[in-house]
Design a protein around this motif. Structure first.
Motif, short mmCIF file in Angstrom:
data_model
loop_
_atom_site.label_atom_id
_atom_site.label_comp_id
_atom_site.label_asym_id
_atom_site.label_seq_id
_atom_site.Cartn_x
_atom_site.Cartn_y
_atom_site.Cartn_z
N LYS A 49 0.84 -1.21 0.00
CA LYS A 49 0.00 0.00 0.00
C LYS A 49 0.87 1.25 0.00
O LYS A 49 0.62 2.20 -0.76
CB LYS A 49 -0.93 0.00 1.21
N CYS A 51 3.98 1.58 -1.04
CA CYS A 51 4.70 1.69 -2.31
C CYS A 51 3.77 2.16 -3.44
O CYS A 51 4.16 2.98 -4.28
CB CYS A 51 5.32 0.35 -2.67
N THR A 52 2.57 1.64 -3.45
CA THR A 52 1.59 2.03 -4.49
C THR A 52 1.25 3.51 -4.38
O THR A 52 1.07 4.20 -5.41
CB THR A 52 0.32 1.17 -4.35
N GLU A 53 1.15 4.02 -3.19
CA GLU A 53 0.86 5.45 -3.00
C GLU A 53 1.99 6.32 -3.54
O GLU A 53 1.75 7.34 -4.19
CB GLU A 53 0.63 5.73 -1.51
N SER A 55 4.04 5.43 -5.94
CA SER A 55 4.00 5.24 -7.39
C SER A 55 2.95 6.13 -8.04
O SER A 55 3.14 6.65 -9.14
CB SER A 55 3.72 3.77 -7.71
N VAL A 63 5.88 -0.37 -9.35
CA VAL A 63 5.77 -1.42 -8.33
C VAL A 63 5.41 -2.74 -8.99
O VAL A 63 4.47 -2.83 -9.78
CB VAL A 63 4.71 -1.07 -7.27
N SER A 65 4.51 -6.72 -7.90
CA SER A 65 4.12 -7.54 -6.76
C SER A 65 4.24 -9.02 -7.12
O SER A 65 3.51 -9.51 -7.99
CB SER A 65 2.68 -7.21 -6.34
#
Length: 296
Positions: A49, A51-53, A55, A63, A65
């Motif tokens: 979560k 890392c996605t923010e 990005s 990112v 996964s």
């Protein structure tokens, strides 16, 4: 002049505690032409979560996964297979770059005929307080251990020649990779401190020391002929042999027998080391007894 692109891979598993600081240190770099490829290895905390923010806010950050936990070497390989830069590096979720790190590393490779550069670094604790300044050693001392430390940069061209990180030496995959690069090109040691390396109880270095020693021994076995040649050239043969014995706790007898077969004089060297240690302990013991007698 156009800046060459730097690909930074950040493999992570359950790194929610520190990964924001790691990513922010990359965003803050004075060198701007980089891409960050984060490879999340099936974290079950808040890592993905976070890392996605990041990005979503910066198009230079991507990112990936993993569908299953693949461990560090495979995660690195996945990241680098997706990299598009001219230079490659990787970092950890609990460590941070100093603000000028990437620029200094790039400039060093740009103006020198080398395929890799590495630098000194600063250790910090879990709270980010400075513990010590770590001085690395010149590349020829790779026969005595992983001298390249935690801050480095190498060319995408040499990476293509060297190939993937070896999954069979997990926990010592970096040491193995630097040796394989050293076989093929010039490596530069830079005395600037460009990186913060965090020491904490949950890090792999702290929790897997015995396993790291065993995997390091496998790396030394795998690269023995090359390392032996480097050791001979730099008058470090017995230092190299000592390193093998130290890392090979589970292979002491056969390793010692093999090394003595390679150089029979090593047996005499080991006997002299043992004798010197015995003398040192005897002198210390006598001094302690005299000191105790004076007090009484």
């Amino acid at each position: 002049m156009n800046e060459k692109k730097v690909s930074i891979i950040l493999p992570v598993y359950n790194g929610a505690d520190y990964i924001s600081d790691s990513i922010k240190s990359i965003i803050a770099q004075t060198y701007s032409n980089w891409e960050l490829i984060i490879v999340d290895d099936c974290s079950d905390d808040n890592t993905l979560k976070i890392c996605t923010e990041f990005s979503a806010e910066d198009t230079r950050i991507n990112v990936i996964s993993n569908e299953q936990n693949l461990k560090l070497p495979n995660s690195l390989n996945i990241g680098f297979h997706n990299a598009t830069g001219d230079y490659f590096t990787w970092t950890s979720d609990d460590n941070m770059y100093k603000q000028n790190a990437i620029k200094v590393l790039v400039d060093t490779l740009e103006y020198n005929n080398a395929v890799m550069v590495y630098s000194d670094y600063t250790t910090i604790n879990s709270c980010g307080q400075i513990l010590s300044e770590v001085k690395c050693q010149e590349p020829e001392y790779m026969v005595m251990g992983n001298v390249c430390g935690a801050c480095f940069l190498y060319t995408a061209e040499i990476a293509r020649k060297v190939g993937d990180y070896d999954q069979d030496v997990f926990l010592a995959e970096d040491y193995d990779y630097w040796i394989r690069i050293f076989r093929r090109g010039r490596i530069i040691y830079l005395t600037d401190s460009l990186y913060y390396y965090r020491q904490h109880s949950a890090s792999l270095t702290e929790t897997r020391k015995a396993a790291i020693d065993e995997q390091t021994y496998k790396v030394l076995e795998k690269n023995f002929l090359f390392l032996y040649a480097i050791a001979k050239k730099n008058h470090l043969v017995y230092k190299f042999f000592d390193h093998m014995l130290k890392r090979g706790d589970n292979h002491i007898s056969e390793t010692k027998e093999f090394l003595i077969a390679v150089d029979k004089r090593y047996n005499f060297y080991l006997k002299m080391v043992k004798l010197k240690e015995k003398i040192r302990h005897t002198i210390f013991f006598e001094f302690f007894c005299r000191l105790k007698g004076m007090k009484e």
